[in-house]
Design a protein around this motif. Structure first.
Motif, short mmCIF file in Angstrom:
data_model
loop_
_atom_site.label_atom_id
_atom_site.label_comp_id
_atom_site.label_asym_id
_atom_site.label_seq_id
_atom_site.Cartn_x
_atom_site.Cartn_y
_atom_site.Cartn_z
N ASP A 1 13.75 44.16 41.54
CA ASP A 1 13.17 43.39 40.44
C ASP A 1 12.15 44.26 39.68
O ASP A 1 10.95 44.16 39.90
N PHE B 1 14.44 39.79 51.05
CA PHE B 1 13.45 39.50 50.00
C PHE B 1 12.77 40.81 49.56
O PHE B 1 12.55 41.04 48.37
N SER B 2 12.48 41.65 50.54
CA SER B 2 11.88 42.95 50.23
C SER B 2 12.83 43.78 49.36
O SER B 2 12.40 44.40 48.38
N ARG B 3 14.10 43.77 49.70
CA ARG B 3 15.10 44.50 48.91
C ARG B 3 15.19 43.89 47.50
O ARG B 3 15.26 44.62 46.51
N VAL C 1 13.45 37.86 55.23
CA VAL C 1 12.27 38.65 54.83
C VAL C 1 12.70 40.05 54.38
O VAL C 1 12.22 40.55 53.36
N ARG C 2 13.60 40.67 55.12
CA ARG C 2 14.08 42.02 54.73
C ARG C 2 14.82 41.99 53.40
O ARG C 2 14.64 42.87 52.55
N GLN D 1 5.51 35.73 46.67
CA GLN D 1 5.50 35.65 48.12
C GLN D 1 6.45 34.54 48.54
O GLN D 1 6.52 33.51 47.91
N ASN E 1 14.02 36.97 59.96
CA ASN E 1 13.82 38.40 59.72
C ASN E 1 14.76 38.94 58.65
O ASN E 1 14.36 39.78 57.83
N ASN F 1 9.29 42.51 37.89
CA ASN F 1 8.39 41.72 38.74
C ASN F 1 8.28 40.26 38.29
O ASN F 1 7.20 39.67 38.30
N THR G 1 12.89 42.23 45.82
CA THR G 1 11.70 42.55 45.02
C THR G 1 11.68 44.01 44.60
O THR G 1 11.18 44.34 43.53
N SER G 2 12.26 44.90 45.43
CA SER G 2 12.32 46.31 45.03
C SER G 2 13.30 46.52 43.87
O SER G 2 13.14 47.44 43.07
#
Length: 190
Positions: free
Chosen positions: A39, A32-34, A29-30, A8, A26, A42, A36-37
């Motif tokens: 990765d 970071f989402s990309r 955050v976006r 997180q 924003n 994990n 982690t997808s």
């Protein structure tokens, strides 16, 4: 951000990345989402293989060089989120009212572009390096003679000190009239 339980983003990390890169909350955050997808392990890090799963990089003739650029600063086999953001920041559009210490200044964009050509990282672009990158970009669409002619002419026009190579200073001079700020910008959604 290293292990799975800490995947997180903390507010202080967002603030630090925002200050260093100029990305909005924003956007971070976006991205970071990309991140982690991509990765797949994990573990908070991306490998070269993770990057090569990005379709746009897989089909880009300079995809390997672009992926390589993410690893230049880390000197590791993996990249964490902060390193990922530092490289992406060089592609943020430049705004005239921004602080000059940002990673997306004209100078930083030019350094990044220069490194795309400097294959052996010796701070000079040789004729062979230029030719190799030209091969990557055009493949078999131009004859070998034409590519050699382009490489020779480029070196001749850019080389001011007579060493048959292009230094960063010479590269900058050649790029003076190129709108690098526009050409090396990606629009990141807020």
């Amino acid at each position: 951000m290293g292990n799975k339980s800490s995947m997180q983003l903390q507010q202080e990390e967002i603030d630090e990345i925002q200050k260093e890169t100029g990305f909005s909350h924003n956007q971070i955050v976006r991205l970071f989402s990309r991140f982690t997808s991509l990765d797949k392990n994990n573990n908070g890090f991306l490998s070269r293989e993770d990057f090569l799963r990005i379709p746009e990089l897989a089909i880009n003739p300079l995809g390997d060089r672009i992926v390589h650029s993410f690893f230049l600063e880390s000197n590791e086999e993996t990249v964490n989120f902060k390193q990922f953001m530092s490289v992406l920041a060089r592609f943020r559009p430049t705004k005239s009212n921004e602080s000059k210490n940002k990673l997306n200044t004209r100078e930083e964009k030019l350094k990044f572009a220069f490194k795309m050509y400097d294959l052996d990282s010796d701070e000079k672009i040789s004729r062979d390096e230029l030719l190799a990158v030209l091969h990557m970009m055009v493949g078999d669409n131009i004859s070998e003679d034409q590519l050699n002619s382009i490489a020779d002419r480029t070196i001749t026009e850019a080389d001011e000190d007579g060493d048959s190579m292009i230094s960063f200073v010479e590269f900058k001079k050649v790029m003076e009239r190129v709108d690098v700020e526009q050409k090396m910008s990606i629009r990141f959604l807020n």
